[in-house]
Motif scaffolding. Structure first.
Motif, mmCIF file in Angstrom:
data_model
loop_
_atom_site.group_PDB
_atom_site.id
_atom_site.type_symbol
_atom_site.label_atom_id
_atom_site.label_comp_id
_atom_site.label_asym_id
_atom_site.label_seq_id
_atom_site.Cartn_x
_atom_site.Cartn_y
_atom_site.Cartn_z
ATOM 1 N N GLU A 31 0.869 -1.189 0.000
ATOM 2 C CA GLU A 31 0.000 0.000 0.000
ATOM 3 C C GLU A 31 0.899 1.230 0.000
ATOM 4 O OE1 GLU A 31 -3.636 2.092 2.559
ATOM 5 O OE2 GLU A 31 -2.866 0.118 3.117
ATOM 6 N N LEU A 32 0.773 2.065 -1.028
ATOM 7 C CA LEU A 32 1.631 3.231 -1.175
ATOM 8 C C LEU A 32 0.860 4.523 -0.929
ATOM 9 C CD1 LEU A 32 3.549 2.294 -4.469
ATOM 10 C CD2 LEU A 32 4.365 2.042 -2.118
ATOM 11 N N SER A 33 1.482 5.430 -0.200
ATOM 12 C CA SER A 33 0.934 6.779 -0.060
ATOM 13 C C SER A 33 1.663 7.674 -1.057
ATOM 14 C CB SER A 33 1.128 7.301 1.364
ATOM 15 O OG SER A 33 2.487 7.289 1.740
ATOM 16 N N VAL A 34 0.916 8.294 -1.961
ATOM 17 C CA VAL A 34 1.488 9.032 -3.087
ATOM 18 C C VAL A 34 0.970 10.463 -3.078
ATOM 19 C CG1 VAL A 34 1.679 9.155 -5.600
ATOM 20 C CG2 VAL A 34 1.665 6.919 -4.455
ATOM 21 N N VAL A 35 1.888 11.418 -3.251
ATOM 22 C CA VAL A 35 1.530 12.829 -3.311
ATOM 23 C C VAL A 35 1.883 13.358 -4.694
ATOM 24 C CG1 VAL A 35 2.008 15.132 -2.389
ATOM 25 C CG2 VAL A 35 1.832 13.173 -0.835
ATOM 26 N N GLY A 36 0.861 13.743 -5.443
ATOM 27 C CA GLY A 36 1.054 14.229 -6.798
ATOM 28 C C GLY A 36 1.275 15.726 -6.854
ATOM 29 N N TRP A 52 -1.553 6.088 -11.060
ATOM 30 C CA TRP A 52 -1.452 5.582 -9.690
ATOM 31 C C TRP A 52 -2.723 4.907 -9.204
ATOM 32 C CZ3 TRP A 52 3.125 4.868 -7.820
ATOM 33 C CH2 TRP A 52 4.192 5.682 -8.224
ATOM 34 N N THR A 53 -3.862 5.337 -9.685
ATOM 35 C CA THR A 53 -5.119 4.761 -9.174
ATOM 36 C C THR A 53 -5.668 3.632 -10.034
ATOM 37 O OG1 THR A 53 -6.472 6.422 -10.329
ATOM 38 C CG2 THR A 53 -5.741 6.952 -8.082
ATOM 39 N N SER A 60 -0.440 -4.860 -11.282
ATOM 40 C CA SER A 60 0.037 -5.697 -10.175
ATOM 41 C C SER A 60 -0.956 -6.779 -9.796
ATOM 42 C CB SER A 60 0.326 -4.822 -8.959
ATOM 43 O OG SER A 60 -0.887 -4.349 -8.380
ATOM 44 N N GLY A 61 -2.065 -6.863 -10.508
ATOM 45 C CA GLY A 61 -3.103 -7.817 -10.151
ATOM 46 C C GLY A 61 -3.774 -7.473 -8.834
ATOM 47 N N GLY A 62 -3.784 -6.198 -8.513
ATOM 48 C CA GLY A 62 -4.427 -5.739 -7.286
ATOM 49 C C GLY A 62 -3.536 -5.797 -6.059
ATOM 50 N N LYS A 63 -2.280 -6.218 -6.239
ATOM 51 C CA LYS A 63 -1.395 -6.324 -5.075
ATOM 52 C C LYS A 63 -0.840 -4.975 -4.621
ATOM 53 C CE LYS A 63 0.046 -11.136 -5.425
ATOM 54 N NZ LYS A 63 1.205 -12.072 -5.410
ATOM 55 N N ILE A 64 -0.745 -4.033 -5.543
ATOM 56 C CA ILE A 64 -0.319 -2.679 -5.180
ATOM 57 C C ILE A 64 -1.551 -1.784 -5.133
ATOM 58 C CG2 ILE A 64 1.055 -0.670 -5.847
ATOM 59 C CD1 ILE A 64 2.993 -2.523 -7.230
ATOM 60 N N THR A 65 -1.788 -1.196 -3.977
ATOM 61 C CA THR A 65 -2.880 -0.233 -3.819
ATOM 62 C C THR A 65 -2.275 1.126 -3.473
ATOM 63 O OG1 THR A 65 -3.152 -0.842 -1.489
ATOM 64 C CG2 THR A 65 -4.549 -1.971 -3.094
ATOM 65 N N VAL A 66 -2.983 2.181 -3.837
ATOM 66 C CA VAL A 66 -2.423 3.529 -3.709
ATOM 67 C C VAL A 66 -3.427 4.459 -3.048
ATOM 68 C CG1 VAL A 66 -1.598 5.536 -4.995
ATOM 69 C CG2 VAL A 66 -0.932 3.242 -5.728
ATOM 70 N N ASN A 67 -2.954 5.207 -2.066
ATOM 71 C CA ASN A 67 -3.699 6.332 -1.510
ATOM 72 C C ASN A 67 -3.098 7.600 -2.104
ATOM 73 O OD1 ASN A 67 -5.369 4.809 0.287
ATOM 74 N ND2 ASN A 67 -3.598 4.558 1.629
ATOM 75 N N LEU A 68 -3.857 8.269 -2.970
ATOM 76 C CA LEU A 68 -3.326 9.401 -3.737
ATOM 77 C C LEU A 68 -3.938 10.713 -3.291
ATOM 78 C CD1 LEU A 68 -1.672 10.457 -6.227
ATOM 79 C CD2 LEU A 68 -3.759 10.107 -7.568
ATOM 80 N N PHE A 90 5.463 10.408 3.392
ATOM 81 C CA PHE A 90 4.726 9.615 2.404
ATOM 82 C C PHE A 90 5.750 8.818 1.604
ATOM 83 C CE2 PHE A 90 4.717 14.185 1.462
ATOM 84 C CZ PHE A 90 5.630 14.243 0.418
ATOM 85 N N ASP A 91 5.261 7.931 0.750
ATOM 86 C CA ASP A 91 6.151 7.012 0.029
ATOM 87 C C ASP A 91 6.657 7.572 -1.291
ATOM 88 O OD1 ASP A 91 5.835 4.926 1.951
ATOM 89 O OD2 ASP A 91 3.873 4.464 1.070
ATOM 90 N N VAL A 92 5.778 8.248 -2.034
ATOM 91 C CA VAL A 92 6.115 8.766 -3.359
ATOM 92 C C VAL A 92 5.696 10.223 -3.430
ATOM 93 C CG1 VAL A 92 5.728 8.559 -5.852
ATOM 94 C CG2 VAL A 92 5.789 6.500 -4.430
ATOM 95 N N GLY A 93 6.561 11.068 -3.989
ATOM 96 C CA GLY A 93 6.242 12.482 -4.120
ATOM 97 C C GLY A 93 6.548 13.001 -5.505
ATOM 98 N N MET A 94 5.736 13.947 -5.977
ATOM 99 C CA MET A 94 5.915 14.579 -7.278
ATOM 100 C C MET A 94 5.800 16.084 -7.121
ATOM 101 S SD MET A 94 3.467 11.956 -9.381
ATOM 102 C CE MET A 94 2.827 11.247 -7.863
#
Length: 352
Positions: A31-36, A52-53, A60-68, A90-94
């Motif tokens: 589960e990734l927290s992503v900031v766009g 991301w969504t 990933s076949g549903g294995k990776i989920t993202v809170n964007l 957070f995990d990913v930032g843009m």
């Protein structure tokens, strides 16, 4: 079949298996927290959010989920994104690389104004700069570079009448980055720091006379309601948006998951954004001036000011004689040399 052939066949199958894409069962449940980047602009709406969504979770076949979310929705300034990413908030930032150059002046070399005037040249410039950006993101911000995507070329929106570059002298202009602001000051304009979302009000109140941003960004944000003249000389470069993942979080993923994220983001986010950039400026100009079809919605009626040959010559002279040497002083001779050997070699510019 003799034993040698059996052994060779087994080795071949093993090698093929190692070279093949990671199997779905090898992907971690993550589960990734992503900031766009800016929520209201096309890069986020057309590319960041779908990737991301939808794209990555499905791949990933549903294995990776993202809170964007986005930094403006969080109430965070764009220049703070990588600092918070380094802290593991957070995990990913843009964010736009130019927003963060107070922390990393060498990052300005990713998006030097005026050295790339079309998407193909801009993409070549970014590819040449990628190894530099990888090192900067790792060493300055404790993160793993994932992608570099473009906004449209950064053009000039003005409220008072202008006919060319010389008319910026004496005006108050909001730049799109420190290097652009230095360029404006070398032309005799006053560089003013105004947040992107505050530009229309600042134009209306006379706090600034002009502002620089991407052509599509200015259209989407309604700058044409406060500005009357559009000069298409790309004074602000391409405002590259860098996507990165917290390095500890990245290293916690297994190889199959890392491979999936990298391959998917390269093809379905980064490449897609660059491909779309090819025809965006012409469409944006049509939308901003009303000359041509505007598929994005309502057409504006701005006056188009196309740069003259004298404007281009002046801009290039100021860039080489003033802006790049000044950046060399801030970033250091080692980074300036590295830039000259990579980006400079691609665009035909050397920093003395």
């Amino acid at each position: 079949m003799n034993r040698t052939l059996i052994t060779l066949s087994a080795a071949s199958l093993l090698a093929a298996g190692l070279a093949a894409p990671a199997a779905a069962q090898d992907i971690q449940e993550v589960e990734l927290s992503v900031v766009g980047s800016w929520s209201g602009l096309p890069l986020h709406k057309q590319f960041e959010r779908p990737f991301w969504t939808e794209t990555l979770p499905q791949a990933s076949g549903g294995k990776i989920t993202v809170n964007l979310t986005t930094f403006d929705q969080m109430g965070v300034k764009g220049g703070d994104v990588y600092r918070l990413l380094d802290e593991g908030v957070f995990d990913v930032g843009m964010t736009v690389a130019d927003y963060t150059v107070a922390d990393a002046p060498e990052l300005e070399g990713l998006d030097v104004p005026l050295v790339a005037t079309d998407p193909a040249d801009a993409r070549a410039m970014v590819e040449a700069a990628r190894p530099m950006v990888e090192d900067i993101m790792r060493d300055r911000f404790g993160s793993k570079l994932l992608a570099i995507a473009p906004y449209p070329p950064q053009v000039v929106f003005c409220k008072p009448e202008i006919a060319g570059l010389k008319d910026l002298e004496g005006l108050k202009v909001r730049g799109s980055g420190r290097m652009t602001t230095k360029f404006l000051e070398a032309l005799g304009a006053s560089g003013v720091n105004v947040d992107f979302s505050e530009v229309p009000g600042a134009l209306e109140r006379g706090v600034i006379d002009c502002a620089i941003t991407g052509s599509g960004s200015g259209y989407s944000a309604g700058w044409w309601e406060s500005a009357d003249y559009l000069m298409t000389l790309p004074l602000g470069g391409w405002d590259a948006v860098v996507t990165a993942m917290n390095l500890e979080r990245w290293e916690s993923l297994n190889a199959a998951t890392q491979e999936l994220i990298q391959s998917q983001i390269a093809e379905h986010f980064e490449a897609a954004a660059w491909d779309a950039a090819a025809g965006n400026l012409e469409v944006d100009i049509a939308c901003l001036t009303g000359k041509g079809e505007c598929p994005a919605g309502e057409s504006a009626g701005m006056t188009l000011v196309e740069p003259s040959e004298a404007d281009t010559e002046t801009a290039n002279r100021v860039l080489r004689e003033t802006v790049l040497p000044e950046w060399k002083e801030r970033a250091g001779a080692e980074w300036a040399q590295r830039w000259s050997d990579s980006v400079g070699a691609v665009v035909g510019v050397t920093i003395d």
